[in-house]
Design a protein around this motif. Structure first.
Motif, short mmCIF file in Angstrom:
data_model
loop_
_atom_site.label_atom_id
_atom_site.label_comp_id
_atom_site.label_asym_id
_atom_site.label_seq_id
_atom_site.Cartn_x
_atom_site.Cartn_y
_atom_site.Cartn_z
N PRO A 130 106.88 173.74 62.38
CA PRO A 130 107.62 172.67 63.06
C PRO A 130 108.90 173.14 63.73
O PRO A 130 109.31 172.58 64.75
N ASP A 131 109.54 174.17 63.19
CA ASP A 131 110.78 174.67 63.77
C ASP A 131 110.58 175.33 65.13
O ASP A 131 111.54 175.51 65.89
N ASP A 132 109.32 175.69 65.44
CA ASP A 132 109.05 176.31 66.74
C ASP A 132 108.99 175.30 67.88
O ASP A 132 109.09 175.67 69.05
N ILE A 133 108.80 174.04 67.55
CA ILE A 133 108.70 173.00 68.58
C ILE A 133 110.08 172.77 69.19
O ILE A 133 111.07 172.57 68.49
N GLU A 134 110.13 172.80 70.51
CA GLU A 134 111.42 172.69 71.21
C GLU A 134 111.71 171.30 71.75
O GLU A 134 112.86 170.95 71.99
N GLN A 135 110.66 170.50 71.97
CA GLN A 135 110.87 169.14 72.43
C GLN A 135 109.61 168.32 72.16
O GLN A 135 108.52 168.87 71.96
N VAL A 136 109.79 167.00 72.15
CA VAL A 136 108.67 166.07 71.98
C VAL A 136 108.65 165.12 73.16
O VAL A 136 109.69 164.61 73.58
N VAL A 137 107.47 164.90 73.70
CA VAL A 137 107.27 163.95 74.80
C VAL A 137 106.29 162.88 74.31
O VAL A 137 105.23 163.20 73.76
N LEU A 138 106.64 161.61 74.51
CA LEU A 138 105.85 160.50 73.98
C LEU A 138 105.04 159.82 75.07
O LEU A 138 105.56 159.52 76.15
N PHE A 169 110.21 163.45 60.52
CA PHE A 169 110.03 164.65 59.72
C PHE A 169 110.43 165.92 60.48
O PHE A 169 110.57 166.98 59.89
N LEU A 170 110.58 165.81 61.78
CA LEU A 170 110.90 166.97 62.60
C LEU A 170 112.41 167.23 62.63
O LEU A 170 113.21 166.31 62.39
N PRO A 171 112.83 168.45 62.93
CA PRO A 171 114.26 168.76 62.97
C PRO A 171 115.04 167.84 63.91
O PRO A 171 114.54 167.44 64.97
N ASP A 172 116.25 167.50 63.51
CA ASP A 172 117.06 166.54 64.27
C ASP A 172 117.46 167.04 65.65
O ASP A 172 117.78 166.23 66.53
N ASP A 173 117.47 168.36 65.85
CA ASP A 173 117.95 168.88 67.13
C ASP A 173 116.87 168.98 68.20
O ASP A 173 117.11 169.48 69.29
N ILE A 174 115.65 168.50 67.90
CA ILE A 174 114.58 168.50 68.90
C ILE A 174 114.76 167.30 69.83
O ILE A 174 114.84 166.16 69.37
N ASP A 175 114.82 167.54 71.14
CA ASP A 175 114.95 166.46 72.11
C ASP A 175 113.64 165.68 72.22
O ASP A 175 112.55 166.27 72.20
N VAL A 176 113.76 164.36 72.36
CA VAL A 176 112.61 163.48 72.50
C VAL A 176 112.70 162.76 73.83
O VAL A 176 113.75 162.17 74.16
N LEU A 233 105.44 148.98 61.43
CA LEU A 233 106.62 149.76 61.80
C LEU A 233 107.12 150.65 60.66
O LEU A 233 107.93 151.55 60.89
N LYS A 234 106.62 150.43 59.44
CA LYS A 234 107.01 151.33 58.35
C LYS A 234 106.46 152.74 58.59
O LYS A 234 106.93 153.70 57.97
N TYR A 235 105.47 152.87 59.48
CA TYR A 235 104.92 154.18 59.82
C TYR A 235 105.55 154.74 61.10
O TYR A 235 105.12 155.77 61.59
N SER A 236 106.57 154.04 61.63
CA SER A 236 107.26 154.49 62.82
C SER A 236 108.44 155.38 62.43
O SER A 236 108.39 156.05 61.40
N CYS A 237 109.49 155.39 63.21
CA CYS A 237 110.59 156.31 63.00
C CYS A 237 111.90 155.66 63.38
O CYS A 237 111.93 154.52 63.85
N HIS A 238 112.98 156.38 63.17
CA HIS A 238 114.29 155.99 63.68
C HIS A 238 114.86 157.22 64.40
O HIS A 238 115.43 158.11 63.77
N ARG A 239 114.66 157.24 65.70
CA ARG A 239 115.02 158.45 66.46
C ARG A 239 115.40 158.04 67.89
O ARG A 239 114.65 157.31 68.55
N PRO A 240 116.52 158.49 68.41
CA PRO A 240 116.89 158.15 69.78
C PRO A 240 116.18 159.04 70.79
O PRO A 240 115.73 160.14 70.47
N LEU A 241 116.07 158.55 72.02
CA LEU A 241 115.58 159.37 73.11
C LEU A 241 116.71 160.25 73.64
O LEU A 241 117.85 159.80 73.77
#
Length: 327
Positions: A59-67, A80-87, A135-143
Protein backbone atom coordinates in the motif's frame (compact mmCIF):
# COMPACT_ATOMS: atom_id res chain seq x y z
CA UNK A 1 -4.78 -13.88 -10.13
CA UNK A 2 -3.80 -10.29 -10.82
CA UNK A 3 -1.58 -9.48 -13.78
CA UNK A 4 -0.56 -6.51 -15.89
CA UNK A 5 -2.34 -5.86 -19.17
CA UNK A 6 -2.54 -2.52 -21.00
CA UNK A 7 -0.41 -1.14 -18.16
CA UNK A 8 -3.23 -2.01 -15.78
CA UNK A 9 -3.48 -4.62 -13.02
CA UNK A 10 -6.91 -5.75 -11.86
CA UNK A 11 -7.49 -6.41 -8.16
CA UNK A 12 -10.73 -7.97 -6.94
CA UNK A 13 -11.94 -7.88 -3.33
CA UNK A 14 -15.14 -9.01 -1.56
CA UNK A 15 -17.91 -6.64 -0.53
CA UNK A 16 -20.76 -6.99 1.98
CA UNK A 17 -23.25 -6.04 -0.72
CA UNK A 18 -25.49 -8.12 -2.99
CA UNK A 19 -23.50 -7.06 -6.06
CA UNK A 20 -20.60 -9.22 -4.87
CA UNK A 21 -16.91 -8.60 -5.48
CA UNK A 22 -15.65 -5.21 -6.61
CA UNK A 23 -12.76 -4.49 -8.97
CA UNK A 24 -9.95 -2.03 -8.29
CA UNK A 25 -7.16 -1.18 -10.73
CA UNK A 26 -3.50 -0.26 -10.46
CA UNK A 27 -2.39 1.94 -13.37
CA UNK A 28 1.24 2.57 -14.25
CA UNK A 29 1.98 6.18 -15.16
CA UNK A 30 4.00 9.09 -13.91
CA UNK A 31 2.47 8.10 -10.59
CA UNK A 32 1.38 4.64 -9.49
CA UNK A 33 -2.37 5.14 -9.35
CA UNK A 34 -5.12 3.13 -7.69
CA UNK A 35 -8.52 3.41 -9.37
CA UNK A 36 -11.20 2.96 -6.67
CA UNK A 37 -10.67 1.61 -3.20
CA UNK A 38 -13.09 -1.16 -2.21
CA UNK A 39 -15.28 -1.26 0.92
CA UNK A 40 -14.00 -0.64 4.43
CA UNK A 41 -13.75 -4.22 5.68
CA UNK A 42 -10.85 -6.28 6.97
CA UNK A 43 -11.58 -8.94 4.33
CA UNK A 44 -11.24 -6.41 1.52
CA UNK A 45 -8.07 -4.94 3.03
CA UNK A 46 -6.45 -8.36 3.41
CA UNK A 47 -7.37 -9.32 -0.15
CA UNK A 48 -6.06 -6.01 -1.44
CA UNK A 49 -2.69 -6.38 0.30
CA UNK A 50 -2.31 -9.98 -0.86
CA UNK A 51 -2.89 -9.09 -4.50
CA UNK A 52 -0.57 -6.11 -4.26
CA UNK A 53 2.13 -8.43 -2.93
CA UNK A 54 1.72 -10.66 -5.99
CA UNK A 55 2.57 -7.56 -8.04
CA UNK A 56 5.57 -6.88 -5.81
CA UNK A 57 3.83 -3.86 -4.26
CA UNK A 58 2.59 -2.66 -0.87
CA UNK A 59 0.00 0.00 0.00
CA UNK A 60 2.87 2.42 0.64
CA UNK A 61 3.84 2.20 -3.04
CA UNK A 62 0.54 3.75 -4.17
CA UNK A 63 1.05 7.43 -4.95
CA UNK A 64 -2.53 8.54 -5.61
CA UNK A 65 -6.12 7.30 -5.78
CA UNK A 66 -8.62 8.22 -8.48
CA UNK A 67 -12.32 7.51 -7.87
CA UNK A 68 -14.93 6.56 -10.45
CA UNK A 69 -17.66 7.44 -7.92
CA UNK A 70 -18.41 7.82 -4.23
CA UNK A 71 -20.32 4.63 -3.36
CA UNK A 72 -19.00 2.76 -0.30
CA UNK A 73 -17.81 -0.33 -2.20
CA UNK A 74 -15.49 1.93 -4.21
CA UNK A 75 -14.06 4.22 -1.53
CA UNK A 76 -13.95 2.50 1.88
CA UNK A 77 -10.31 1.39 1.88
CA UNK A 78 -9.23 5.02 1.67
CA UNK A 79 -9.43 4.93 5.48
CA UNK A 80 -6.80 2.17 5.50
CA UNK A 81 -4.38 3.83 3.08
CA UNK A 82 -1.65 6.28 4.15
CA UNK A 83 -2.91 9.79 4.87
CA UNK A 84 -0.47 11.46 2.48
CA UNK A 85 -1.91 9.79 -0.64
CA UNK A 86 -3.80 12.33 -2.79
CA UNK A 87 -7.37 11.40 -3.76
CA UNK A 88 -9.05 12.72 -6.91
CA UNK A 89 -12.68 12.48 -7.97
CA UNK A 90 -15.77 14.37 -9.07
CA UNK A 91 -16.63 17.40 -6.89
CA UNK A 92 -19.84 15.64 -5.77
CA UNK A 93 -17.74 12.96 -4.03
CA UNK A 94 -16.61 15.30 -1.29
CA UNK A 95 -19.88 15.46 0.64
CA UNK A 96 -20.14 11.66 0.70
CA UNK A 97 -16.56 10.58 1.43
CA UNK A 98 -15.70 13.44 3.80
CA UNK A 99 -19.03 13.69 5.59
CA UNK A 100 -19.22 16.74 7.86
CA UNK A 101 -21.68 17.70 10.59
CA UNK A 102 -24.20 18.97 8.02
CA UNK A 103 -24.27 15.74 6.02
CA UNK A 104 -26.84 13.88 8.12
CA UNK A 105 -29.30 16.75 8.15
CA UNK A 106 -28.90 17.29 4.40
CA UNK A 107 -29.29 13.55 3.74
CA UNK A 108 -32.37 13.12 5.92
CA UNK A 109 -34.05 16.30 4.70
CA UNK A 110 -33.71 15.27 1.06
CA UNK A 111 -34.76 11.64 1.39
CA UNK A 112 -37.44 12.37 3.97
CA UNK A 113 -39.09 14.87 1.64
CA UNK A 114 -38.71 12.52 -1.32
CA UNK A 115 -40.24 9.59 0.55
CA UNK A 116 -43.27 11.63 1.54
CA UNK A 117 -43.73 12.77 -2.07
CA UNK A 118 -43.49 9.14 -3.19
CA UNK A 119 -46.23 8.08 -0.78
CA UNK A 120 -44.03 6.04 1.55
CA UNK A 121 -45.69 5.42 4.89
CA UNK A 122 -44.14 4.13 8.09
CA UNK A 123 -41.35 4.87 10.55
CA UNK A 124 -39.44 7.56 8.65
CA UNK A 125 -36.57 7.69 11.15
CA UNK A 126 -36.03 3.93 10.83
CA UNK A 127 -36.15 4.06 7.04
CA UNK A 128 -33.61 6.87 6.88
CA UNK A 129 -31.32 4.94 9.20
CA UNK A 130 -31.52 1.95 6.86
CA UNK A 131 -30.73 4.23 3.91
CA UNK A 132 -27.53 5.41 5.61
CA UNK A 133 -26.41 2.01 6.90
CA UNK A 134 -24.12 1.22 3.90
CA UNK A 135 -22.05 4.29 4.75
CA UNK A 136 -20.38 2.36 7.56
CA UNK A 137 -18.35 0.75 4.74
CA UNK A 138 -17.38 4.17 3.34
CA UNK A 139 -14.62 6.48 4.55
CA UNK A 140 -13.78 9.91 5.90
CA UNK A 141 -11.28 11.37 3.47
CA UNK A 142 -11.04 14.74 1.67
CA UNK A 143 -10.36 15.16 -2.02
CA UNK A 144 -6.99 16.63 -2.97
CA UNK A 145 -8.36 17.75 -6.34
CA UNK A 146 -11.40 17.42 -8.58
CA UNK A 147 -11.83 15.90 -12.03
CA UNK A 148 -14.22 17.18 -14.67
CA UNK A 149 -15.38 16.41 -18.20
CA UNK A 150 -12.63 16.53 -20.79
CA UNK A 151 -9.89 17.09 -18.27
CA UNK A 152 -6.67 15.19 -17.72
CA UNK A 153 -5.82 13.11 -14.67
CA UNK A 154 -2.73 14.13 -12.67
CA UNK A 155 -0.03 11.49 -12.99
CA UNK A 156 -1.90 9.60 -15.76
CA UNK A 157 -0.80 11.08 -19.09
CA UNK A 158 -2.98 10.08 -22.03
CA UNK A 159 -6.14 9.50 -19.99
CA UNK A 160 -9.22 11.72 -20.36
CA UNK A 161 -12.09 12.20 -17.92
CA UNK A 162 -15.68 11.60 -19.04
CA UNK A 163 -18.58 12.49 -16.78
CA UNK A 164 -21.01 9.57 -16.83
CA UNK A 165 -23.74 10.29 -14.26
CA UNK A 166 -26.67 7.95 -13.73
CA UNK A 167 -25.59 5.22 -11.36
CA UNK A 168 -24.09 7.99 -9.22
CA UNK A 169 -24.10 11.77 -9.53
CA UNK A 170 -20.32 11.67 -9.10
CA UNK A 171 -19.67 8.99 -11.70
CA UNK A 172 -16.64 9.37 -13.96
CA UNK A 173 -15.15 7.08 -16.61
CA UNK A 174 -11.56 7.27 -17.84
CA UNK A 175 -10.57 6.78 -21.48
CA UNK A 176 -7.12 6.20 -22.95
CA UNK A 177 -7.14 7.28 -26.59
CA UNK A 178 -3.91 5.50 -27.44
CA UNK A 179 -5.21 2.04 -26.54
CA UNK A 180 -8.98 2.56 -26.65
CA UNK A 181 -9.24 1.31 -23.06
CA UNK A 182 -12.04 2.60 -20.84
CA UNK A 183 -12.04 2.27 -17.06
CA UNK A 184 -15.77 2.53 -16.48
CA UNK A 185 -16.45 1.85 -12.81
CA UNK A 186 -20.11 0.88 -12.53
CA UNK A 187 -21.17 2.75 -15.66
CA UNK A 188 -20.75 -0.27 -17.93
CA UNK A 189 -20.99 -3.79 -16.49
CA UNK A 190 -20.80 -7.03 -18.44
CA UNK A 191 -23.80 -8.96 -17.13
CA UNK A 192 -26.02 -6.59 -15.13
CA UNK A 193 -27.43 -3.09 -15.54
CA UNK A 194 -26.28 -0.42 -13.13
CA UNK A 195 -28.91 0.81 -10.69
CA UNK A 196 -29.96 4.41 -11.47
CA UNK A 197 -29.79 5.62 -7.87
CA UNK A 198 -31.62 8.73 -6.69
CA UNK A 199 -29.24 11.08 -4.91
CA UNK A 200 -29.52 14.67 -3.72
CA UNK A 201 -28.66 17.40 -6.22
CA UNK A 202 -25.13 18.80 -6.11
CA UNK A 203 -26.52 22.18 -5.05
CA UNK A 204 -29.04 21.90 -2.19
CA UNK A 205 -32.46 23.14 -3.17
CA UNK A 206 -32.09 22.33 -6.85
CA UNK A 207 -34.49 19.95 -8.55
CA UNK A 208 -33.58 16.32 -7.94
CA UNK A 209 -31.60 14.60 -10.71
CA UNK A 210 -33.31 12.06 -13.00
CA UNK A 211 -30.69 9.27 -12.89
CA UNK A 212 -32.26 6.99 -15.50
CA UNK A 213 -32.32 9.76 -18.07
CA UNK A 214 -28.74 10.67 -17.15
CA UNK A 215 -27.66 7.05 -17.39
CA UNK A 216 -29.17 6.59 -20.84
CA UNK A 217 -27.39 9.69 -22.11
CA UNK A 218 -24.13 8.59 -20.49
CA UNK A 219 -24.41 5.21 -22.23
CA UNK A 220 -25.01 6.89 -25.58
CA UNK A 221 -21.95 9.09 -24.99
CA UNK A 222 -19.80 5.95 -24.90
CA UNK A 223 -20.98 4.99 -28.41
CA UNK A 224 -19.03 7.97 -29.75
CA UNK A 225 -15.71 6.55 -28.53
CA UNK A 226 -13.70 3.84 -30.34
CA UNK A 227 -13.49 1.65 -27.23
CA UNK A 228 -11.41 -1.52 -27.51
CA UNK A 229 -11.97 -2.81 -23.98
CA UNK A 230 -13.86 -1.79 -20.85
CA UNK A 231 -12.47 -2.48 -17.40
CA UNK A 232 -15.55 -2.66 -15.17
CA UNK A 233 -16.28 -2.05 -11.51
CA UNK A 234 -17.76 -5.51 -11.05
CA UNK A 235 -17.29 -8.70 -13.05
CA UNK A 236 -15.44 -9.27 -16.29
CA UNK A 237 -14.21 -6.90 -18.99
CA UNK A 238 -16.39 -5.86 -21.93
CA UNK A 239 -15.09 -5.99 -25.52
CA UNK A 240 -18.15 -5.03 -27.59
CA UNK A 241 -19.64 -1.89 -26.13
CA UNK A 242 -22.11 -0.99 -28.89
CA UNK A 243 -24.29 -4.13 -28.75
CA UNK A 244 -24.25 -4.08 -24.94
CA UNK A 245 -25.43 -0.47 -24.82
CA UNK A 246 -28.23 -1.20 -27.29
CA UNK A 247 -29.35 -4.17 -25.15
CA UNK A 248 -29.30 -2.07 -22.01
CA UNK A 249 -31.40 0.69 -23.56
CA UNK A 250 -33.95 -1.74 -24.98
CA UNK A 251 -34.25 -3.67 -21.74
CA UNK A 252 -34.79 -0.46 -19.81
CA UNK A 253 -37.49 0.70 -22.24
CA UNK A 254 -39.26 -2.65 -21.95
CA UNK A 255 -39.09 -2.42 -18.16
CA UNK A 256 -40.64 1.03 -18.26
CA UNK A 257 -43.50 -0.18 -20.46
CA UNK A 258 -44.15 -2.92 -17.90
CA UNK A 259 -44.49 -0.18 -15.29
CA UNK A 260 -46.86 1.70 -17.61
CA UNK A 261 -49.08 -1.35 -17.57
CA UNK A 262 -49.31 -1.13 -13.79
CA UNK A 263 -50.81 2.38 -14.00
CA UNK A 264 -53.00 1.78 -17.04
CA UNK A 265 -56.27 1.49 -15.09
CA UNK A 266 -55.67 3.65 -12.04
CA UNK A 267 -53.12 6.16 -10.85
CA UNK A 268 -50.63 5.01 -8.21
CA UNK A 269 -47.86 6.37 -6.04
CA UNK A 270 -44.20 5.46 -6.51
CA UNK A 271 -44.38 3.35 -3.35
CA UNK A 272 -47.43 1.42 -4.52
CA UNK A 273 -45.71 0.60 -7.80
CA UNK A 274 -42.48 -0.26 -6.00
CA UNK A 275 -44.26 -2.86 -3.85
CA UNK A 276 -45.71 -4.47 -6.97
CA UNK A 277 -42.36 -4.54 -8.75
CA UNK A 278 -40.31 -5.77 -5.79
CA UNK A 279 -42.68 -7.51 -3.34
CA UNK A 280 -39.98 -9.68 -1.78
CA UNK A 281 -37.21 -7.13 -1.28
CA UNK A 282 -38.58 -3.59 -1.13
CA UNK A 283 -38.50 -3.41 2.67
CA UNK A 284 -34.86 -4.37 3.11
CA UNK A 285 -33.65 -2.69 -0.12
CA UNK A 286 -35.80 0.43 -0.04
CA UNK A 287 -33.18 2.76 -1.53
CA UNK A 288 -32.46 0.50 -4.51
CA UNK A 289 -36.06 -0.46 -5.25
CA UNK A 290 -37.57 2.99 -4.87
CA UNK A 291 -34.83 4.42 -7.10
CA UNK A 292 -35.49 1.81 -9.78
CA UNK A 293 -39.24 2.48 -9.64
CA UNK A 294 -38.87 6.25 -9.85
CA UNK A 295 -36.36 5.81 -12.66
CA UNK A 296 -38.87 4.05 -14.89
CA UNK A 297 -41.53 6.66 -14.13
CA UNK A 298 -39.08 9.47 -14.95
CA UNK A 299 -38.44 7.75 -18.28
CA UNK A 300 -42.15 7.30 -19.03
CA UNK A 301 -42.74 10.99 -18.31
CA UNK A 302 -39.84 11.93 -20.60
CA UNK A 303 -41.28 10.04 -23.58
CA UNK A 304 -44.88 11.14 -23.00
CA UNK A 305 -46.18 7.75 -21.85
CA UNK A 306 -47.18 8.84 -18.33
CA UNK A 307 -48.54 11.82 -16.44
CA UNK A 308 -48.18 12.89 -12.82
CA UNK A 309 -50.47 14.78 -10.49
CA UNK A 310 -50.09 15.76 -6.86
CA UNK A 311 -52.58 15.48 -4.02
CA UNK A 312 -51.66 16.81 -0.58
CA UNK A 313 -47.97 16.60 -1.39
CA UNK A 314 -48.08 13.02 -2.74
CA UNK A 315 -47.44 12.26 -6.42
CA UNK A 316 -49.75 9.95 -8.40
CA UNK A 317 -48.75 8.53 -11.77
CA UNK A 318 -51.07 7.49 -14.58
CA UNK A 319 -50.55 6.07 -18.07
CA UNK A 320 -51.15 8.13 -21.18
CA UNK A 321 -53.62 6.33 -23.42
CA UNK A 322 -53.71 6.62 -27.21
CA UNK A 323 -54.94 10.08 -28.09
CA UNK A 324 -53.04 11.68 -25.21
CA UNK A 325 -55.56 10.96 -22.46
CA UNK A 326 -54.28 9.87 -19.04
CA UNK A 327 -55.91 7.01 -17.16
Amino acid sequence: MSFWQDGIAKLTVPTPFAVGDVNMYIVKGEKLTLIDAGPKTEEAWDGFKLQLSILGLTPDDIEQVVLTHHHPDHVGLLDFLPDDIDVYGHPYCEQWINRDEHFNSMHDEFYGGLFRKFGIMGDMEKMLKVMKSPLKYSCHRPLAGVLKEGGAIPGMAGWTVYETPGHAQSHLSFYHEGTGVLIAGDHILATISSNPLIEPPYTPGDERPRPQLQYNESLKKMLKLPISKVYTGHGTEVAKVGPLVERRLKKQHDRAMQVKGMIAEESKTVFEICKELFPAVYERELGLTISETAAQLDYLLSIGEAAVSEVEGVQYFSAIKPGGISS
